[in-house]
Design an enzyme around this catalytic site. Sequence first.
Site, PDB file in Angstrom:
ATOM      1  N   GLU A   1       5.472  -5.127   5.970  1.00  0.00           N
ATOM      2  CA  GLU A   1       5.757  -6.495   6.399  1.00  0.00           C
ATOM      3  C   GLU A   1       5.833  -7.499   5.245  1.00  0.00           C
ATOM      4  O   GLU A   1       6.780  -8.277   5.142  1.00  0.00           O
ATOM      5  CB  GLU A   1       4.661  -6.927   7.380  1.00  0.00           C
ATOM      6  CG  GLU A   1       5.184  -7.525   8.647  1.00  0.00           C
ATOM      7  CD  GLU A   1       4.799  -8.976   8.770  1.00  0.00           C
ATOM      8  OE1 GLU A   1       3.784  -9.361   8.175  1.00  0.00           O
ATOM      9  OE2 GLU A   1       5.525  -9.723   9.445  1.00  0.00           O
TER      10      GLU A   1
ATOM     11  N   ARG B   1     -23.445   9.005  14.442  1.00  0.00           N
ATOM     12  CA  ARG B   1     -22.983   8.970  13.049  1.00  0.00           C
ATOM     13  C   ARG B   1     -21.606   8.344  12.971  1.00  0.00           C
ATOM     14  O   ARG B   1     -20.765   8.546  13.863  1.00  0.00           O
ATOM     15  CB  ARG B   1     -22.895  10.396  12.475  1.00  0.00           C
ATOM     16  CG  ARG B   1     -24.232  11.094  12.350  1.00  0.00           C
ATOM     17  CD  ARG B   1     -24.984  10.582  11.122  1.00  0.00           C
ATOM     18  NE  ARG B   1     -26.153  11.408  10.844  1.00  0.00           N
ATOM     19  CZ  ARG B   1     -27.371  11.180  11.319  1.00  0.00           C
ATOM     20  NH1 ARG B   1     -27.578  10.159  12.139  1.00  0.00           N
ATOM     21  NH2 ARG B   1     -28.380  11.971  10.988  1.00  0.00           N
TER      22      ARG B   1
ATOM     23  N   GLY C   1       0.835  -1.205   0.000  1.00  0.00           N
ATOM     24  CA  GLY C   1       0.000   0.000   0.000  1.00  0.00           C
ATOM     25  C   GLY C   1       0.867   1.250   0.000  1.00  0.00           C
ATOM     26  O   GLY C   1       1.916   1.269   0.639  1.00  0.00           O
TER      27      GLY C   1
ATOM     28  N   ARG D   1     -24.768  15.121  18.856  1.00  0.00           N
ATOM     29  CA  ARG D   1     -24.672  13.743  18.376  1.00  0.00           C
ATOM     30  C   ARG D   1     -23.414  13.055  18.900  1.00  0.00           C
ATOM     31  O   ARG D   1     -22.463  13.712  19.327  1.00  0.00           O
ATOM     32  CB  ARG D   1     -24.561  13.727  16.846  1.00  0.00           C
ATOM     33  CG  ARG D   1     -25.844  14.000  16.134  1.00  0.00           C
ATOM     34  CD  ARG D   1     -25.566  14.100  14.641  1.00  0.00           C
ATOM     35  NE  ARG D   1     -26.806  14.233  13.903  1.00  0.00           N
ATOM     36  CZ  ARG D   1     -26.897  14.811  12.714  1.00  0.00           C
ATOM     37  NH1 ARG D   1     -25.827  15.339  12.142  1.00  0.00           N
ATOM     38  NH2 ARG D   1     -28.052  14.871  12.101  1.00  0.00           N
TER      39      ARG D   1
ATOM     40  N   ARG E   1       0.791  -5.107  -4.858  1.00  0.00           N
ATOM     41  CA  ARG E   1       0.967  -6.081  -3.775  1.00  0.00           C
ATOM     42  C   ARG E   1       1.443  -7.429  -4.329  1.00  0.00           C
ATOM     43  O   ARG E   1       1.226  -8.470  -3.731  1.00  0.00           O
ATOM     44  CB  ARG E   1      -0.347  -6.237  -2.998  1.00  0.00           C
ATOM     45  CG  ARG E   1      -0.761  -4.983  -2.222  1.00  0.00           C
ATOM     46  CD  ARG E   1      -1.835  -5.306  -1.204  1.00  0.00           C
ATOM     47  NE  ARG E   1      -2.418  -4.121  -0.594  1.00  0.00           N
ATOM     48  CZ  ARG E   1      -1.944  -3.539   0.493  1.00  0.00           C
ATOM     49  NH1 ARG E   1      -0.860  -3.998   1.065  1.00  0.00           N
ATOM     50  NH2 ARG E   1      -2.563  -2.477   1.008  1.00  0.00           N
ATOM     51  N   THR E   2       2.117  -7.396  -5.490  1.00  0.00           N
ATOM     52  CA  THR E   2       2.616  -8.632  -6.106  1.00  0.00           C
ATOM     53  C   THR E   2       3.659  -9.310  -5.219  1.00  0.00           C
ATOM     54  O   THR E   2       4.587  -8.667  -4.734  1.00  0.00           O
ATOM     55  CB  THR E   2       3.269  -8.298  -7.477  1.00  0.00           C
ATOM     56  OG1 THR E   2       2.279  -7.701  -8.293  1.00  0.00           O
ATOM     57  CG2 THR E   2       3.816  -9.551  -8.141  1.00  0.00           C
TER      58      THR E   2
ATOM     59  N   ILE F   1       1.912   3.227   7.154  1.00  0.00           N
ATOM     60  CA  ILE F   1       1.230   4.268   7.928  1.00  0.00           C
ATOM     61  C   ILE F   1       0.757   3.698   9.263  1.00  0.00           C
ATOM     62  O   ILE F   1       0.532   4.428  10.209  1.00  0.00           O
ATOM     63  CB  ILE F   1       0.022   4.917   7.187  1.00  0.00           C
ATOM     64  CG1 ILE F   1      -1.102   3.917   6.971  1.00  0.00           C
ATOM     65  CG2 ILE F   1       0.437   5.574   5.902  1.00  0.00           C
ATOM     66  CD1 ILE F   1      -2.433   4.595   6.684  1.00  0.00           C
ATOM     67  N   ASP F   2       0.613   2.362   9.313  1.00  0.00           N
ATOM     68  CA  ASP F   2       0.067   1.731  10.524  1.00  0.00           C
ATOM     69  C   ASP F   2       1.076   1.697  11.673  1.00  0.00           C
ATOM     70  O   ASP F   2       0.698   1.429  12.810  1.00  0.00           O
ATOM     71  CB  ASP F   2      -0.361   0.292  10.210  1.00  0.00           C
ATOM     72  CG  ASP F   2      -1.519   0.238   9.238  1.00  0.00           C
ATOM     73  OD1 ASP F   2      -2.120   1.293   8.983  1.00  0.00           O
ATOM     74  OD2 ASP F   2      -1.819  -0.856   8.727  1.00  0.00           O
TER      75      ASP F   2
ATOM     76  N   GLY G   1      -5.826   0.796  10.215  1.00  0.00           N
ATOM     77  CA  GLY G   1      -5.180  -0.046  11.212  1.00  0.00           C
ATOM     78  C   GLY G   1      -5.878  -1.386  11.203  1.00  0.00           C
ATOM     79  O   GLY G   1      -6.788  -1.619  11.975  1.00  0.00           O
TER      80      GLY G   1
HETATM   81  O1  F6P Z   1      -1.361  -1.622   5.626  1.00  0.00           O
HETATM   82  C1  F6P Z   1      -1.708  -0.303   5.494  1.00  0.00           C
HETATM   83  C2  F6P Z   1      -3.163  -0.126   5.271  1.00  0.00           C
HETATM   84  O2  F6P Z   1      -3.317   1.232   5.181  1.00  0.00           O
HETATM   85  C3  F6P Z   1      -4.090  -0.738   6.321  1.00  0.00           C
HETATM   86  O3  F6P Z   1      -4.270   0.041   7.466  1.00  0.00           O
HETATM   87  C4  F6P Z   1      -5.356  -0.915   5.537  1.00  0.00           C
HETATM   88  O4  F6P Z   1      -6.148  -1.937   6.072  1.00  0.00           O
HETATM   89  C5  F6P Z   1      -4.846  -1.295   4.198  1.00  0.00           C
HETATM   90  O5  F6P Z   1      -3.594  -0.685   4.053  1.00  0.00           O
HETATM   91  C6  F6P Z   1      -5.748  -0.919   3.063  1.00  0.00           C
HETATM   92  O6  F6P Z   1      -5.202  -1.422   1.896  1.00  0.00           O
HETATM   93  P1  F6P Z   1      -5.766  -1.205   0.423  1.00  0.00           P
HETATM   94  O7  F6P Z   1      -5.162   0.068  -0.078  1.00  0.00           O
HETATM   95  O8  F6P Z   1      -5.281  -2.367  -0.327  1.00  0.00           O
HETATM   96  O9  F6P Z   1      -7.244  -1.100   0.514  1.00  0.00           O
END
Ligand code: F6P
Length: 342
Positions: free
Chosen positions: A104, A266, A10, A163, A72-73, A127-128, A171
């Site tokens: 990872e 909401r 990603g 609200r 993501r290959t 980013i996580d 995440g």
């Molecule tokens: O791994 C980073 C991340 O931003 C996750 O928090 C999220 O679940 C995922 O990527 C979303 O991935 P995609 O862009 O494939 O929808």
Amino acid sequence: MKIGILTSGGDCPGLNAVIRGSVLKGVRVLDAEFVGIRNGWKGLVEGDFMTLDRHSVRGLSRQGGTILGSSRTNPFEGDRGGPVNIQKTMDAEGIDAIIAIGGEGTLTAARRLTDAGIKIVGVPKTIDNDLEATDYSFGFNTAVEIATEAIDRLRTTADSHGRCMIVEVMGRHVGWIALHAGMAGGAHAILTPEQPQTIDQICEWVLHVRDRGRAPVLVVSEGFKLAGMDEALSTKGLDAFNRPRLGGISEMIAPMVEERTGIETRATVLGHTQRGGAPSAYDRVLATRLGMAAVDAVYAGQWGSMVSLRGTDIEIVSIADATIGLKTVPQARYDEAAVLFG
Ligand code: F6P
């Protein structure tokens, strides 16, 4: 030395700053040559390259996304040929070594390729903030800034209407963005994948806030699970993240909170806004330093290593140490934030 750079998985604000840092350090100080590999491992498997010189990185540190493209290959899947094919593609292009920027999954593939003799140095990206062996990864700070601004904005509209707002942040497996953005934005509860809560506990926090005359604002990670949700879903052959996704977890919880508390509720899913746009100044600096250090690691022949932030220093660790498992939110950090709930 000719170095190939790829960005995989990603995307993440700061990827372009890493690329710029590597190219500028390599060209100016080490007389290196670079080639861009398009769309992660896919480009390396298929031999899809682009020019990457001093001029192609001009002004890049402030630009979001990745000029190289990403995918993501997994090079080990299907008929992609794994390390043998990759070495053949590198030889044909005259590439001596690879800088692989990824999370990872990317780094796990990098480790396996290094074990098979491919010369790779890794740069942590997520980013996580869930990668082990680095204190922070670039992109996280930007995501937290974006989520915090959204919480601030949602709070004023929550106040106007009395609200409850439930803000869903990214995440999938860990709650770092929720924890930091929730603390920064003064959330009344933070819901993370690591710390399941019951709907009764969530409603108790919401009612407590309402009783103090405030509009409740909750922050939830997309991978959060209600206590007992795993068991309930597994009886239907589903798991929590892959439940039927009519919406995010916030959209599942909002009607439950509304029904039980009587407070109009909401849900807002921030989604990919957290990954888009320009990186924060902090992430630009971190990404640039990591990119520069990665070139040094290539010249030092530190194959299978990853550049990492330790305190304020950039250090070299092994990719194996970075991929032993995900860095989760410790209970102590959660408890510290929980003092502010309700
Ligand atoms: O791994 C980073 C991340 O931003 C996750 O928090 C999220 O679940 C995922 O990527 C979303 O991935 P995609 O862009 O494939 O929808």
